[in-house]
Design an enzyme around this catalytic site. Structure first.
Site, PDB file in Angstrom:
ATOM      1  N   ASP A  11       0.882  -1.159   0.000  1.00 46.97           N
ATOM      2  CA  ASP A  11       0.000   0.000   0.000  1.00 46.97           C
ATOM      3  C   ASP A  11       0.920   1.209   0.000  1.00 46.97           C
ATOM      4  OD1 ASP A  11      -2.147   1.786   0.267  1.00 46.97           O
ATOM      5  OD2 ASP A  11      -2.065   1.684   2.452  1.00 46.97           O
ATOM      6  N   GLU A  71      -1.496  -1.641  -4.421  1.00 48.57           N
ATOM      7  CA  GLU A  71      -2.758  -0.906  -4.468  1.00 48.57           C
ATOM      8  C   GLU A  71      -2.579   0.319  -5.352  1.00 48.57           C
ATOM      9  OE1 GLU A  71      -5.596   1.548  -1.436  1.00 48.57           O
ATOM     10  OE2 GLU A  71      -4.963  -0.445  -0.782  1.00 48.57           O
ATOM     11  N   ASP A 144      -2.347   0.741   7.559  1.00 50.46           N
ATOM     12  CA  ASP A 144      -1.698   0.738   6.245  1.00 50.46           C
ATOM     13  C   ASP A 144      -1.057  -0.614   5.929  1.00 50.46           C
ATOM     14  OD1 ASP A 144      -1.698   3.826   5.401  1.00 50.46           O
ATOM     15  OD2 ASP A 144      -1.328   3.651   7.556  1.00 50.46           O
TER      16      ASP A 144
END
Length: 184
Positions: A11, A71, A144
């Site tokens: 991420d 992502e 996260d």
């Protein structure tokens, strides 16, 4: 003979980069590592990008992932934030491509859908589902790292499907799929 695969999920972010690594043996997932790179203390944006690149290389060299799931930046209202996220994603992708690790990009809604069954799930819902799936005892303060883990799990669930996201096996593959972005 059992087939083993390691997937690194990322991420990307310039404040916190979350990541999770899973091992898949005979279609069964297990958690290898869940962590984040905290970049809040650094003011220099270019230093943050360098640290993201270096940490991604370190993860690749330590764990030898077979694939990376990342992502994709979501489209928000703040253009500057989008640019910074895109840069963070780009350097993480460049690190993977420099080590010839195939990369697949997933939209946040696709990741949420793969984990919870709803593309509109909250970060907390995704984290709770992943906690149950992988037997994670306590959730981290920042989610996260769970988002990075979600990208890896999404990739595991979507392997072998015809349309899984944008996939790059190297620089030539990236350029070929993004010809409009390349200056000639």
């Amino acid at each position: 003979m059992s087939k083993e695969q390691i997937i690194l999920g990322i991420d990307p972010g310039t404040t916190i980069m979350g990541f999770g690594l899973i091992k898949v043996v005979n279609k069964k997932m297990s958690l290898i590592q869940l962590n984040e790179l905290d970049l809040k203390k650094y003011d220099d944006h270019y230093l943050k990008l360098k640290l993201i690149f270096e940490r991604t290389i370190e993860l690749i060299e330590t764990h030898h992932p077979d694939e990376i799931a990342i992502e994709a930046p979501f489209f928000g209202k703040n253009v500057q934030s989008m640019l910074k996220l895109g840069r963070a994603q780009g350097v993480a992708m460049a690190a993977g491509l420099s080590r010839e690790v195939p990369i697949t990009e997933y939209a946040p809604k696709k990741i949420k859908m793969a984990i919870t069954g709803s593309g509109n799930a909250s970060k907390e819902q995704v984290a709770k589902m992943l906690q149950g799936m992988l037997g994670i005892k306590t959730l981290p303060k920042n989610l996260d790292s769970m988002d990075g883990l979600g990208a890896a799990v999404c990739h595991f669930y979507n392997q072998g499907r015809v349309e899984i996201g944008k996939s790059y096996s190297g620089w030539a593959s990236f350029v070929k799929q993004n010809e409009k972005r390349v200056k000639k």
